[in-house]
Design a protein around this motif. Structure first.
Motif, PDB file in Angstrom:
ATOM      1  N   ALA A 287       0.840  -1.195   0.000  1.00  0.00           N
ATOM      2  CA  ALA A 287       0.000   0.000   0.000  1.00  0.00           C
ATOM      3  C   ALA A 287       0.877   1.247   0.000  1.00  0.00           C
ATOM      4  CB  ALA A 287      -0.919   0.000   1.217  1.00  0.00           C
ATOM      5  N   GLN A 293      -3.811   1.228   3.856  1.00  0.00           N
ATOM      6  CA  GLN A 293      -3.983  -0.089   4.466  1.00  0.00           C
ATOM      7  C   GLN A 293      -5.310  -0.165   5.212  1.00  0.00           C
ATOM      8  OE1 GLN A 293      -0.497  -1.673   6.572  1.00  0.00           O
ATOM      9  NE2 GLN A 293       0.767  -0.173   5.518  1.00  0.00           N
ATOM     10  N   TYR A 296      -8.048  -0.614   2.776  1.00  0.00           N
ATOM     11  CA  TYR A 296      -8.086  -1.977   2.259  1.00  0.00           C
ATOM     12  C   TYR A 296      -8.748  -2.918   3.264  1.00  0.00           C
ATOM     13  CZ  TYR A 296      -6.678  -6.296  -0.036  1.00  0.00           C
ATOM     14  OH  TYR A 296      -6.690  -7.513  -0.662  1.00  0.00           O
ATOM     15  N   PRO A 379      -0.663  -5.273   9.817  1.00  0.00           N
ATOM     16  CA  PRO A 379      -0.282  -4.121   8.998  1.00  0.00           C
ATOM     17  C   PRO A 379       1.119  -3.595   9.306  1.00  0.00           C
ATOM     18  CG  PRO A 379      -1.639  -3.396  10.821  1.00  0.00           C
ATOM     19  CD  PRO A 379      -1.503  -4.899  10.957  1.00  0.00           C
ATOM     20  N   GLU A 380       1.581  -2.692   8.438  1.00  0.00           N
ATOM     21  CA  GLU A 380       2.843  -1.962   8.609  1.00  0.00           C
ATOM     22  C   GLU A 380       4.023  -2.900   8.892  1.00  0.00           C
ATOM     23  OE1 GLU A 380       3.021   2.163   8.729  1.00  0.00           O
ATOM     24  OE2 GLU A 380       2.235   0.887   7.136  1.00  0.00           O
ATOM     25  N   LEU A 412       0.254  -6.671   5.451  1.00  0.00           N
ATOM     26  CA  LEU A 412       0.244  -5.397   4.741  1.00  0.00           C
ATOM     27  C   LEU A 412       1.491  -4.584   5.066  1.00  0.00           C
ATOM     28  CD1 LEU A 412      -2.865  -5.896   6.185  1.00  0.00           C
ATOM     29  CD2 LEU A 412      -3.404  -4.285   4.367  1.00  0.00           C
ATOM     30  N   THR A 414       3.712  -0.658   3.849  1.00  0.00           N
ATOM     31  CA  THR A 414       3.740   0.599   3.109  1.00  0.00           C
ATOM     32  C   THR A 414       5.041   0.715   2.329  1.00  0.00           C
ATOM     33  OG1 THR A 414       2.339   1.784   4.699  1.00  0.00           O
ATOM     34  CG2 THR A 414       3.784   3.115   3.319  1.00  0.00           C
TER      35      THR A 414
END
Length: 440
Positions: A287, A293, A296, A379-380, A412, A414
């Motif tokens: 992303a 994110q 999403y 995430p991240e 996920l 970035t």
């Protein structure tokens, strides 16, 4: 926590909770998804029928909250081990201190404060108590003994000094039975704790121990491995009468289990057998930002049947941001909750709700141990600290987080460049077929 019915219990699980000795120490080793926590409560039920007074204990408050319903119908209590140890120690009125502690707090009456100050005590306005360091107490034990409180000595917050506790217990006379302690995720505790428990258990009439552990899920430096736990409990590694293994994965789909297995670090707990249940491939999503994110995650949840969802963040500030954004974006669709040890008033573990569809839980990855969700988002990923000298820490973290997912898993990160991020070097590549790669 969802307990299986009698038809869903495997033979190896039944062997543990029904056939394992009801006295002394027993250790159960099992990878993620093999039902260690289920065994903890089945074992507690079996012990309760034999009037053994079981208590199920664990490391963190989130897991304790997650499991609180499992034994409620049978009157079986669960607690954090540190809370139980505090109460047990307090009941014995054992006065002790840790020599290495920076602060040993004193129960010093106001009219005796000058005496305490003369011995080196200082005032802590936040606690409204006098304190000294452990070495000062050691040098003047007779003078300080009257002001020492009956609490377990600590090395730091949430870290008891088990060696000091063992020394103090050795000087103690009669001690209370504790029935039978069942400790889940026991690898989270230092090995000195097992020496303490074994010593006390041998001195009381009813002091049984059932330990459930997986050293592949150790996340802290002071955690214990299987060999240390065996040694602390006085159980030989090859003693099959008191050491049991679980191998069947009941939690994950085959696709999630295959991905999780790539992070296995090869320790003796072993890997579970791959499940037969099929599902979709886990996704690796690139992303352009953290907000992308979040969008999403919202899009995925809007297009799927409502279930129970977990979002595991890498630190507390990230937890707060994802919680705020998802709570705003999912109003009317999901109840978004979080846990923060820094904000127990507003986001304490006792407020969490589990086993209910339509709940989305945002937590720091350190709190996800032992939990499971229909869908998991991690995430991240690019913010994860990867120490090239010890990749096992990264792999164990990924192993624990990925194995929490029952049906769907999303990783996920970035990135706004074409350059490959460091974290991607340690994930399966596209040719492996284990991940579906996406850009959003």
């Amino acid at each position: 926590m969802k307990m299986p019915n009698s038809r869903q219990i495997s033979e190896e699980q039944e062997d543990v909770y029904e056939e394992a000795p009801m006295d002394g120490s027993v250790i159960v080793i099992g990878p993620p998804g093999t039902g260690k926590t289920v065994i903890a409560f089945l074992r507690a039920q079996a012990l309760s029928r034999r009037k053994k007074s079981p208590q199920v204990l664990m490391y963190n408050k989130v897991l304790q909250k997650y499991t609180e319903n499992a034994g409620s119908e049978d009157g079986i209590s669960s607690n954090t081990l540190l809370s139980w140890a505090y109460s047990w120690w307090k009941a014995h009125e054992i006065k002790s201190f840790s020599e290495s502690a920076d602060r040993v707090y004193l129960d010093c009456p106001y009219d005796e404060k000058e005496e305490a100050k003369a011995l080196g005590a200082r005032w802590d306005p936040s606690r409204r108590k006098w304190y000294v360091d452990g070495q000062t107490v050691k040098a003047n034990t007779d003078e300080f003994s009257r002001w020492l409180d009956s609490v377990p000595p600590k090395l730091a917050d949430y870290q008891y000094d088990w060696e000091a506790m063992l020394e103090a217990a050795a000087e103690r006379g009669a001690m209370n039975d504790w029935g039978h302690l069942i400790i889940d995720e026991a690898q989270d505790f230092p090995n000195e704790m097992f020496h303490f428990l074994r010593y006390v258990a041998r001195r009381v009439d009813n002091g049984g121990l059932t330990i459930l552990a997986d050293e592949n899920q150790r996340l802290q430096e002071d955690n214990s491995n299987i060999e240390q736990i065996h040694k602390g409990l006085g159980i030989k590694l090859d003693d099959t009468s008191r050491s049991f293994k679980l191998t069947e994965n009941f939690r994950n789909t085959r696709q999630i289990a295959e991905l999780a297995s790539t992070f296995y670090v090869g320790l003796s707990s072993g890997q579970p057998s791959l499940p037969k249940r099929q599902g979709s491939k886990p996704e690796l999503v690139k992303a352009g930002s953290l907000v992308a994110q979040v969008e999403y995650i919202v899009r995925i949840l809007s297009n799927r049947a409502i279930g129970e969802v977990g979002v595991f963040t890498q630190n507390d500030s990230m937890r707060k941001r994802f919680y705020d954004l998802l709570r705003h974006r999912l109003q009317g669709q999901y109840d978004v909750q979080t846990y923060s040890s820094r904000d127990e008033v507003n986001h304490g573990a006792e407020r969490l709700v589990f086993d209910r569809s339509g709940m989305l839980t945002v937590i720091n990855r350190h709190s996800c141990k032992g939990l499971e969700f229909d869908m998991v988002f991690i995430p991240e990923l690019q913010t994860m600290n990867i120490d090239g000298s010890d990749l096992d820490v990264f792999r164990m973290n990924m192993y624990v987080m990925c194995s929490r997912a029952r049906e769907s898993l999303y990783l996920l990160y970035t990135s706004t460049t074409e350059n490959e991020l460091e974290v991607l070097q340690y994930l399966p590549n596209e040719q492996s077929g284990l991940l579906e790669f996406k850009n959003v």
